[in-house]
Design a protein around this motif. Structure first.
Motif, mmCIF file in Angstrom:
data_model
loop_
_atom_site.group_PDB
_atom_site.id
_atom_site.type_symbol
_atom_site.label_atom_id
_atom_site.label_comp_id
_atom_site.label_asym_id
_atom_site.label_seq_id
_atom_site.Cartn_x
_atom_site.Cartn_y
_atom_site.Cartn_z
ATOM 1 N N LEU A 40 -17.906 24.180 13.622
ATOM 2 C CA LEU A 40 -17.608 25.366 14.657
ATOM 3 C C LEU A 40 -18.782 25.796 15.215
ATOM 4 C CD1 LEU A 40 -15.604 27.182 15.760
ATOM 5 C CD2 LEU A 40 -15.980 28.701 13.963
ATOM 6 N N VAL A 41 -19.781 26.083 14.541
ATOM 7 C CA VAL A 41 -21.279 26.217 14.956
ATOM 8 C C VAL A 41 -21.866 25.553 16.102
ATOM 9 C CG1 VAL A 41 -23.538 26.954 14.344
ATOM 10 C CG2 VAL A 41 -21.613 27.767 13.044
ATOM 11 N N TYR A 42 -21.569 24.117 15.843
ATOM 12 C CA TYR A 42 -22.022 23.112 16.553
ATOM 13 C C TYR A 42 -21.235 23.165 18.009
ATOM 14 C CZ TYR A 42 -22.252 18.500 18.806
ATOM 15 O OH TYR A 42 -22.533 17.197 19.552
ATOM 16 N N LYS A 43 -19.959 23.445 18.073
ATOM 17 C CA LYS A 43 -19.076 23.623 19.126
ATOM 18 C C LYS A 43 -19.713 24.890 19.949
ATOM 19 C CE LYS A 43 -15.972 21.502 20.217
ATOM 20 N NZ LYS A 43 -15.854 20.290 21.176
ATOM 21 N N PHE A 48 -22.632 27.336 24.316
ATOM 22 C CA PHE A 48 -23.828 28.238 24.960
ATOM 23 C C PHE A 48 -24.616 27.419 25.768
ATOM 24 C CE2 PHE A 48 -23.355 31.658 21.234
ATOM 25 C CZ PHE A 48 -22.181 32.194 21.621
ATOM 26 N N LYS A 49 -25.039 26.491 25.267
ATOM 27 C CA LYS A 49 -25.976 25.435 26.211
ATOM 28 C C LYS A 49 -25.484 25.139 27.412
ATOM 29 C CE LYS A 49 -28.706 22.983 22.665
ATOM 30 N NZ LYS A 49 -29.016 21.683 21.912
ATOM 31 N N GLN A 50 -23.986 24.780 27.427
ATOM 32 C CA GLN A 50 -23.326 24.604 28.895
ATOM 33 C C GLN A 50 -23.599 25.942 29.604
ATOM 34 O OE1 GLN A 50 -22.367 21.688 29.919
ATOM 35 N NE2 GLN A 50 -21.975 22.609 31.696
ATOM 36 N N ILE A 51 -22.997 26.985 28.990
ATOM 37 C CA ILE A 51 -23.270 28.146 29.771
ATOM 38 C C ILE A 51 -24.442 28.720 30.314
ATOM 39 C CG2 ILE A 51 -22.819 30.692 29.703
ATOM 40 C CD1 ILE A 51 -20.742 30.275 27.613
ATOM 41 N N ILE A 52 -25.517 28.444 29.317
ATOM 42 C CA ILE A 52 -27.096 28.734 29.826
ATOM 43 C C ILE A 52 -27.497 27.619 30.992
ATOM 44 C CG2 ILE A 52 -29.204 28.631 29.216
ATOM 45 C CD1 ILE A 52 -28.521 29.513 26.374
#
Length: 245
Positions: A40-43, A48-52
């Motif tokens: 879950l943390v990985y997803k 978050f990376k995609q949003i950033i």
């Protein structure tokens, strides 16, 4: 963090699959929870990376757009200014063309009240009230005083820009020096008036000549009926000489 997420996930799984989980050892349940928590943390991390990444792309696009906008405004061969509203408004942005039009530097214009440019400072309030009321003005003529003291006529087209609370934040203005066109128009009007006067004078002279022609004819007829040595004939002769002068 993993333990907390794992425990939370385990409790959720326990409520859904109580009969299955109750037969498993506690350690197995905890390990399963940790594995699921890691996944879950990985997803979440990937999201978050995609949003950033998306935000960085948007920010870069906005920055590029702003640079293009500023370059266009700066290089356009017509005056542009952004000014705060009100009688005591100030310029917050101007382009070089407008500054050169008035003989000031951009920094000088931004430091001074807009009303200082007006020959009649009361006209600033009139203009501000008008654009605030109608949102848009087109080809409004104002008279500015340049830095060297000379007077120019400027045609202004502008729009009031409001925020989300419907409060006017500033005016965006397009300004064009129309002094030469104004002078030329006044000269054309003057020449047109002189031409009209000339036509009128010519018409009057023509009508007057028509009157004289009738008088000459009548005098000639009168002379035929009168004794050349009579007093009346002498008076007719004097009248004819006076008309000829």
């Amino acid at each position: 963090l993993f333990v907390l997420l794992g425990t939370t996930l385990c409790l959720s799984l326990f409520s859904l699959y109580k009969k299955v989980l109750i037969t498993l050892p506690a350690a197995a349940v905890m390990i399963t929870g940790i594995i699921l928590a890691i996944f879950l943390v990985y997803k979440i991390k990937r999201r978050f990376k995609q949003i950033i990444s998306d935000k960085l792309e948007v920010d870069k696009a906005l920055e590029t757009s702003e640079i293009k906008y500023k370059s266009m405004v700066e290089n356009i061969q017509i005056g542009f200014a952004r000014a705060t509203p009100g009688e005591h408004g100030r310029y917050i942005e101007v382009n070089s063309f407008f500054a050169n039009m008035l003989g000031y530097s951009k920094a000088e214009l931004i430091r001074m009240p807009v009303s200082d440019l007006y020959v009649d400072k009361e006209k600033r309030k009139v203009f501000s009230d008008k654009i605030s009321r109608f949102e848009l003005v087109k080809d409004e003529e104002v008279v500015f005083c340049k830095k060297d003291g000379s007077i120019i006529t400027v045609s202004v087209t502008g729009q009031a820009i409001r925020d989300e609370q419907d409060t006017i934040q500033f005016f965006d203005l397009i300004l064009e020096d129309v002094t030469h066109e104004k002078i030329q128009h006044e000269e054309d009007m003057k020449n047109e008036k002189l031409s009209s006067i000339g036509i009128l004078a010519g018409g009057i002279a023509h009508d007057f000549n028509n009157i004289l022609t009738g008088l000459y004819g009548n005098i000639a007829l009168a002379k035929l009926e009168l004794d050349p040595n009579s007093e009346a004939a002498q008076l007719i002769q004097d009248a004819e000489q006076s008309m000829s002068k």
